[in-house]
Structures are given as C-alpha cells and as structure tokens.
Scaffold this motif. Structure first.
Motif, PDB file in Angstrom:
ATOM      1  N   ASP A 113     -14.945  -9.505 -16.076  1.00 24.79           N
ATOM      2  CA  ASP A 113     -15.890 -10.588 -16.362  1.00 24.79           C
ATOM      3  C   ASP A 113     -15.175 -11.931 -16.391  1.00 24.79           C
ATOM      4  O   ASP A 113     -15.726 -12.955 -15.955  1.00 24.79           O
ATOM      5  CB  ASP A 113     -16.576 -10.335 -17.711  1.00 24.79           C
ATOM      6  N   MET A 114     -13.959 -11.941 -16.887  1.00 23.96           N
ATOM      7  CA  MET A 114     -13.185 -13.193 -16.920  1.00 23.96           C
ATOM      8  C   MET A 114     -12.909 -13.708 -15.515  1.00 23.96           C
ATOM      9  O   MET A 114     -12.994 -14.923 -15.250  1.00 23.96           O
ATOM     10  CB  MET A 114     -11.852 -12.972 -17.654  1.00 23.96           C
ATOM     11  N   GLU A 115     -12.548 -12.815 -14.633  1.00 22.34           N
ATOM     12  CA  GLU A 115     -12.260 -13.225 -13.255  1.00 22.34           C
ATOM     13  C   GLU A 115     -13.495 -13.848 -12.606  1.00 22.34           C
ATOM     14  O   GLU A 115     -13.414 -14.870 -11.932  1.00 22.34           O
ATOM     15  CB  GLU A 115     -11.771 -12.019 -12.454  1.00 22.34           C
ATOM     16  N   THR A 116     -14.667 -13.217 -12.825  1.00 24.55           N
ATOM     17  CA  THR A 116     -15.915 -13.769 -12.274  1.00 24.55           C
ATOM     18  C   THR A 116     -16.225 -15.124 -12.891  1.00 24.55           C
ATOM     19  O   THR A 116     -16.581 -16.094 -12.192  1.00 24.55           O
ATOM     20  CB  THR A 116     -17.078 -12.796 -12.537  1.00 24.55           C
ATOM     21  N   ALA A 117     -16.091 -15.210 -14.226  1.00 27.62           N
ATOM     22  CA  ALA A 117     -16.384 -16.462 -14.928  1.00 27.62           C
ATOM     23  C   ALA A 117     -15.419 -17.571 -14.510  1.00 27.62           C
ATOM     24  O   ALA A 117     -15.796 -18.743 -14.453  1.00 27.62           O
ATOM     25  CB  ALA A 117     -16.309 -16.246 -16.438  1.00 27.62           C
ATOM     26  N   GLU A 118     -14.178 -17.204 -14.218  1.00 34.53           N
ATOM     27  CA  GLU A 118     -13.194 -18.214 -13.820  1.00 34.53           C
ATOM     28  C   GLU A 118     -13.562 -18.832 -12.470  1.00 34.53           C
ATOM     29  O   GLU A 118     -13.367 -20.026 -12.243  1.00 34.53           O
ATOM     30  CB  GLU A 118     -11.805 -17.596 -13.767  1.00 34.53           C
ATOM     31  N   VAL A 119     -14.099 -18.030 -11.564  1.00 35.97           N
ATOM     32  CA  VAL A 119     -14.525 -18.555 -10.261  1.00 35.97           C
ATOM     33  C   VAL A 119     -15.651 -19.573 -10.461  1.00 35.97           C
ATOM     34  O   VAL A 119     -15.632 -20.672  -9.891  1.00 35.97           O
ATOM     35  CB  VAL A 119     -14.992 -17.402  -9.348  1.00 35.97           C
TER      36      VAL A 119
END
Length: 628
Positions: free
Chosen positions: A186-192
């Motif tokens: 979820d962090m990776e998606t939110a970072e994008v």
C-alpha cells in the motif's frame, strides 16, 4: 606433636630414621589417621610414592616434614597445610558420613570432625556427635527434598505457561509479518500517487511565483513613478518654504506666536483670538501648534503674529453650570471623600457614589445604583443625568471623558490628572465607535508623536519612506488539496508499517533472551515481588529493575557468568545482575546482585548492602528448582 618431633630426631641420629608411622598406626588402629579409605593402599609397604613419582622411605610419612612436593606424605599432620592445592584431612565421622577438612584445622582446638578425630593431640574435649549431626542433616535434606518437589511442580506450570507465551508471540509476529507485507504494498502505491500530486503542486507553486514576480515589477515601476512625483512635490514645498520664510521671516524667527483672529477648521476644532502656540514650517507651510489645545493647524501670515505684537483680546466670562464631581466611599454620597475631585466631563461609571457640584451652590447626590453619566449632563439637566453613557474603555485607559466641544467624542485616559485636564496628547486612547473617528483620519490626543493633517493639505507622501518592500510570493505556502491528502495517506501507511516492524523486532529480541533451559523464567517477566522492612519497601521486577521506595537500585543487566570447568563463559542462572541504578551521593551508580534459590513460591528472602551502593538479594522461586 612435640614428643613425636623429639623422638624423630633422636631416632634419626641413632637409628637412621626408624619409621615413626608405626606409632601413628598404633594410635589410629589399622590405618593411618586422616587418610581416606580409597587412599589407604598408598601407605602400605616400605616405600611411599609421592604423586610426582618420587619415592621416600615409609618412615618419612607423617614425620611433620614435607618430603613430597605435593604434601601427600603428611596426611595426619599440618606440616604441608600451606601448599597449593590445599591438603586435606579425612574425618571418619563414625555414625554419619566421612568428609575432608583442611589440614590447617588439625589440632587447632576446634572440633571440625563430628567424631572429634581432628583434635587427637589437643585437650579440646571433642566427643562423637555424628549420630546427632546425621539426624539433623537427614531432617534438613527431607525438608529440602519436599521443598524441591513442590517447587518442581510449580516449575512445570511455569514451563507450560512459557510455551503458551512463546507460541502466542510467534503467532502474533507471523500475523504482523503478513500485515507488514500489505502495508509495504500500500505504501508503494500511495507513494506513486503522492509523487504525482506533489509534482502538480510544485507546478502550481511555480505559477504563483511567476505571477508574483510580475506584480513586483509593476509595483516597483509604480513606486518609481511615485518617487518622481514625490521629488516634484518636495521641490514645490521647498520653494514654498523659502517663500514663506521670505514673506513671514519675523514670525518663523520668533517661534512663539498668538492667534490674530478667531479660527475654525473642517474637523470641527476652533481657536480664539489670543491663544498662543509655537510656529514652524512644514512642507513650505506655516504650522502652528497651540499650547492649550495640543493640536496643530496650517496658517498664513494673517492668522498669527509674534507674541510680543499681539493685541490682548477682550475676555467675556461665561459662567459654567458645573463645578465637578466628588467621589465618596461605601456607596454613600455623604461618606468620606475617596480621592481628588474630577472634572465635569469625566464619565461617572455605575457603582460609584458621590455628588455633583453645580453653579448656584446646587449639589446632586448619587448612590452606587445609577447609570453612567457626567456631572456636566447633571448640572445642565438640573439633576437629570440624561441618557446612559456606555462608551467602553480598555483596562489600561480606565478614565473616560466625553468632549462635547469635539462632536461628543469619547476619549479614555490612563491618568486621572490628564482626564481632569482633558488634554493630551500622550496617555490617551480614542474611542473608535463614533462617527467622528470613522469620518476623520486625524487623531487628536491619541497617538504620541504622530502628526496629522488638519486642513486640505495633501499628505499622501508622508509615510512613503517607510513603505515596505514588495515581497515575492514563492508559492511555498500554497497547498494542493489532492497533494495534502496523498501525503497524509502515505504517512499514515508508513506509521502503520513502522509500528508493526517495531513490535516484530521487540518480540524477536524478547524470544532471543535466555529464560532458562525450558524458558521457566519467562512467565515471571512483567511481575514484581516486594520485600518490606521497617525502613523501606524493596521491589524486584525480574528482567526489568530493582527499586527501594522511589530509588532505582539497578536495571536489568545480565545473568551471572560461570567461570569454571566446561561451563566457563556460560550464563549462571543462579545469579541476576541489575546495573546502572540511581547514582549515590558522591558515589557510584547503585547495583544489585540477585542470588536465586529453589523454593515453592516467588519470595524475596533477604536484602543487604554489603558495600556502599552495592546491594545483594536472595530470591526464592520455583524456576530455580532442579531434580536431584
């Protein structure tokens, strides 16, 4: 021993050391005194072999002299007691069980063997008490065995609890590992999303910055134009000033002037003929500051004359209907006078008692129960205080005065003397809720040191020198709502991820600790046990700390260390060390060494302080019990 020693030397000289062991054999029976049964065969035959292989005549055994380097030739004397390792004497202890004692205790006047055989050459009077000792020892061993058995039962429960705790922690860690995987995704998606929105936000900030820079260019150009206009006006004023001096030189030079005729101004102010003031020039104009009223006006050469040339005015006395207000105490108008009298224009607030003195010796008295008024109103209304005066004053300027000559404007003073005189300019505060204030920009008697226009003079350039520079908006304060939301979402996910990782690491560290061979000490972590004395209450919290009242005696440090045999360097589970406690006054940090013994309950048995700030405890716990 003295008899044996003398006999030895006599036999040595005359008979070449006839074996003295024969005498000791006679005293002890069929075996040498002090020799354990398993070693008796070493002392048979004509020669004795030392542990190092050296042989000596049997006659040299027990001759009170160390012939062997290991001291084995003197089992029944203390001649070799100083050797290392220490030599021992065997106590037969008939009726109990044999044991070794140090040779230095032979014939020292103290009964060390329960059968008294260690004091064969003294009159210590030792008797054989081995049966009694055996009885006591047997009772102690039975009690200890029962205690150990009960402790082992409780220990089994601790081991079972430890297994449950470990399984639970492992299960929690496994669950958190799954959650942390999702959190990372979820962090990776939110970072994008965050990166995309912040890029848009940065573009918007750049637009704001460019627009602001363009406005600054316009502002700077306009200011440059104003500077040109200002220079022109100043030049015009300078020219007018020169002309004023040429035309009215005697007035400017004198400094002190008098009004030559009655004058009225647009702001409602006026002055009578003969009023005096100080003259100066400003922007090419003559400016007169009146002495009595404290305000300034622009004049020409016909309005004022030097004081020495003025014509005294004709003064007509106008009687005043009001004389003033007298404050009294206790809400009684006839009470004691409370402070100095105040002027007729001063507002008398609700809660004040006293009286107004008016012309023709009229006096109107008031208790505390009245609306706000001024004595001027009361005297003019023949005792009627008129409409309530509700003009507020700030706490730092509590003395209000209504100026009827100034369109009824209310002025608040910070000093009763100023209020009584009704003059300023310092120490006053002008009410802002009147039409006068909102209509006119001039602040008479309100702001110390501030001059303002009282005529049609254009003073637009008065504050140009202090005009602030135009500050370019860099756009850094602009926040795009989508970008803010994306940052919050990412930060919340990161917080969740970090908290999960912290708990996983905490469990891993906990499970790596040594809680005993079967983790029997683990369930005791988080519990505390007290030991109460008349002076203090001590508290032991295993794997955390030891405290004395509110004083920390040490935080968990480590287990003790074994330094012997095959166990060297391993944890000694009979010792706990607590270190880095509260520092003693002018001494070291407090520390505690905990001795752990077997018992059926968790009990702190003793506490001591053998040396400054170094404490010892004995803790009884089932976790320390071991099968015999």
């Amino acid at each position: 021993k003295a008899t044996v020693s003398v006999l030895y030397w006599v036999l040595t000289i005359t008979m070449y050391r006839i074996p003295i062991a024969v005498l000791l054999l006679a005293q002890a029976g069929s075996a040498l005194r002090g020799v354990a049964p398993e070693d008796a065969h070493k002392y048979e035959g004509g020669m004795f072999t030392c542990d190092g292989g050296v042989q000596i005549p049997m006659g040299h055994v027990n001759d009170d002299y160390c012939d062997c380097k290991d001291g084995t030739d003197e089992p029944s004397t203390s001649a070799c007691a100083g050797l290392e390792p220490k030599m021992t004497f065997w106590c037969v202890n008939e009726g109990h069980k044999g044991e070794h004692i140090l040779q230095s205790r032979i014939n020292d006047g103290i009964c060390d063997c329960c059968d008294g055989t260690d004091e064969f050459a003294t009159d210590a009077g030792c008797t054989n008490i081995c049966v009694e000792v055996a009885t006591v020892r047997a009772k102690e061993q039975a009690e200890m065995a029962a205690k150990t058995a009960a402790g082992l039962e409780k220990k089994a429960q601790l081991i079972a609890r430890a297994k449950i705790i470990i399984d639970q922690k492992k299960g929690e860690s496994a669950e958190w590992e799954e959650q942390i995987k999702k959190a990372k995704s979820d962090m990776e998606t939110a970072e994008v999303v965050k990166t995309t929105e912040e890029a848009i936000e940065a573009s918007e900030r750049e637009v704001i910055k460019r627009e602001s820079e363009a406005k600054k260019v316009i502002h700077d150009n306009e200011r440059a134009e104003r500077d040109v206009q200002k220079a022109a006006v100043e030049a015009e004023y300078a020219s007018a000033h020169t002309a004023a001096i040429a035309m009215h030189g005697d007035i400017v030079k004198g400094g002190k002037v008098a009004v030559n005729k009655p004058l009225s101004f647009k702001n409602g102010k006026s002055c009578a003929k003969g009023e005096t003031g100080t003259v100066s020039t400003k922007d090419g104009k003559l400016v007169v500051t009146l002495d009595g009223q404290g305000f300034s006006f622009e004049a020409d050469g016909h309005d004022v004359v030097p004081v020495e040339k003025q014509v005294p005015p004709t003064v007509t006395e106008v009687p005043n209907v009001c004389k003033g207000w007298t404050q009294t105490a206790g809400c009684d108008p006839k009470g004691a006078k409370e402070h100095a009298d105040t002027g007729c224009s001063n507002i008398i607030p609700t809660g004040s008692s006293g009286y107004c003195e008016c012309a023709e010796d009229k006096r109107y008295e008031f208790t505390c129960e009245h609306e706000s008024f001024t004595c001027q109103q009361v005297c003019e209304g023949d005792g009627d205080e008129g409409d309530e005066i509700t003009q507020p004053c700030p706490p730092e300027y509590p003395y209000p005065v209504k100026h009827d000559s100034d369109y009824g404007r209310m002025v608040c003073y910070n000093d009763p003397a100023l209020a009584a005189s009704g003059t300023g300019p310092c120490g006053t505060w002008c009410a802002r809720n009147t039409e006068f204030w909102e209509t006119h920009s001039c602040t008479w008697g309100c702001d110390c040191g501030v001059e303002c226009a009282t005529s049609d003079v254009d003073v637009v350039y008065k504050n140009d020198d202090s005009e602030p520079e135009f500050v370019v908006d860099t756009g850094s304060g602009h926040t795009r709502e989508e970008a803010r939301h994306a940052r919050d979402e990412y930060n919340n996910l990161k917080t969740t991820h970090d908290e999960l990782q912290r708990k996983i690491d905490e469990h891993a560290t906990e499970l790596k600790m040594n809680y005993g061979p079967e983790n029997e000490f683990l369930p005791l972590k988080g519990e505390c046990f007290e030991y109460v004395t008349p002076e203090y209450t001590y508290k032991l919290c295993p794997f955390k700390e030891v405290v004395q009242g509110h004083t920390n005696l040490g935080k968990w440090g480590s287990w003790g260390k074994q330094t012997y045999g095959a166990w060297g360097g391993q944890d000694d589970l009979s010792i706990m060390k607590y270190e880095d406690g509260q520092t003693c006054w002018n001494g070291p940090a407090r520390s505690t060494e905990l001795k752990i013994i077997c018992g059926p309950e968790n009990i702190v048995r003793t506490v001591a302080e053998p040396s400054m700030c170094a404490y010892t405890m004995v803790w009884e716990t089932p976790a320390a019990c071991v099968s015999q």
